[in-house]
Design a protein around this motif. Structure first.
Motif, PDB file in Angstrom:
ATOM      1  N   GLU A  37      47.484  43.553  34.539  1.00  0.00           N
ATOM      2  CA  GLU A  37      48.174  44.771  34.951  1.00  0.00           C
ATOM      3  C   GLU A  37      47.170  45.905  34.939  1.00  0.00           C
ATOM      4  N   ARG A  38      47.211  46.717  35.974  1.00  0.00           N
ATOM      5  CA  ARG A  38      46.316  47.861  36.059  1.00  0.00           C
ATOM      6  C   ARG A  38      46.960  49.044  35.361  1.00  0.00           C
ATOM      7  N   GLN A  39      46.307  49.493  34.282  1.00  0.00           N
ATOM      8  CA  GLN A  39      46.799  50.634  33.504  1.00  0.00           C
ATOM      9  C   GLN A  39      45.675  51.649  33.376  1.00  0.00           C
ATOM     10  N   GLY A  41      43.410  52.595  35.421  1.00  0.00           N
ATOM     11  CA  GLY A  41      42.139  52.128  35.964  1.00  0.00           C
ATOM     12  C   GLY A  41      41.528  50.954  35.233  1.00  0.00           C
ATOM     13  N   ILE A  42      42.211  50.420  34.241  1.00  0.00           N
ATOM     14  CA  ILE A  42      41.706  49.286  33.464  1.00  0.00           C
ATOM     15  C   ILE A  42      42.666  48.125  33.643  1.00  0.00           C
ATOM     16  N   ASP A  43      42.110  46.927  33.884  1.00  0.00           N
ATOM     17  CA  ASP A  43      42.943  45.727  34.007  1.00  0.00           C
ATOM     18  C   ASP A  43      43.143  45.090  32.637  1.00  0.00           C
ATOM     19  N   VAL A  44      44.412  44.927  32.254  1.00  0.00           N
ATOM     20  CA  VAL A  44      44.778  44.321  30.975  1.00  0.00           C
ATOM     21  C   VAL A  44      45.379  42.946  31.266  1.00  0.00           C
ATOM     22  N   ILE A 105      50.735  44.803  39.264  1.00  0.00           N
ATOM     23  CA  ILE A 105      50.389  43.500  38.711  1.00  0.00           C
ATOM     24  C   ILE A 105      49.436  42.792  39.666  1.00  0.00           C
ATOM     25  N   ILE A 106      48.391  42.168  39.119  1.00  0.00           N
ATOM     26  CA  ILE A 106      47.468  41.374  39.923  1.00  0.00           C
ATOM     27  C   ILE A 106      47.533  39.944  39.410  1.00  0.00           C
TER      28      ILE A 106
END
Length: 113
Positions: A37-39, A41-44, A105-106
């Protein structure tokens, strides 16, 4: 004139329900390597070894080892696009599983040879 219409293809309307359903069906039943998930600018990373599936006009993302669903969204409310590499998809829309908040979501597909 009909021959000319067949030769000229228009860009599909990405906001139409038909296009959104088509994209959901395209990514459905894919096995995923991991989901992020992009939060800010950071992917978690949210989960690994999961799947994308359709049920009752909803796109559902689940992962192994997690009892709850990572993401559930109504197809007509989602913006779905595949990555340029075709190794995954980006899903943007309200998550009805987690209070209806807007999420990005990615999902990265598993690659089989």
């Amino acid at each position: 004139m009909s021959f000319l219409k067949k030769m000229i293809r228009r860009k599909p309307d990405e906001n139409s329900p038909a296009f959104r359903r088509e994209m959901a069906e395209k990514v459905a039943n894919k096995h995923i390597k991991y989901v992020s998930e992009r939060q800010d600018g950071i992917d978690v990373i949210l989960g690994k070894d999961g799947s994308l599936s359709l049920r009752d006009d909803c796109l559902i993302i689940s992962a192994a080892g997690q009892s709850d669903i990572i993401f559930r969204g109504v197809i007509t409310d989602l913006k779905i696009s595949e990555l340029m590499s075709l190794d995954g998809a980006v899903i943007i829309g309200p998550d009805i599983e987690h209070g209806g908040m807007e999420r990005t979501i990615i999902a990265y597909y598993k690659y089989y040879r």
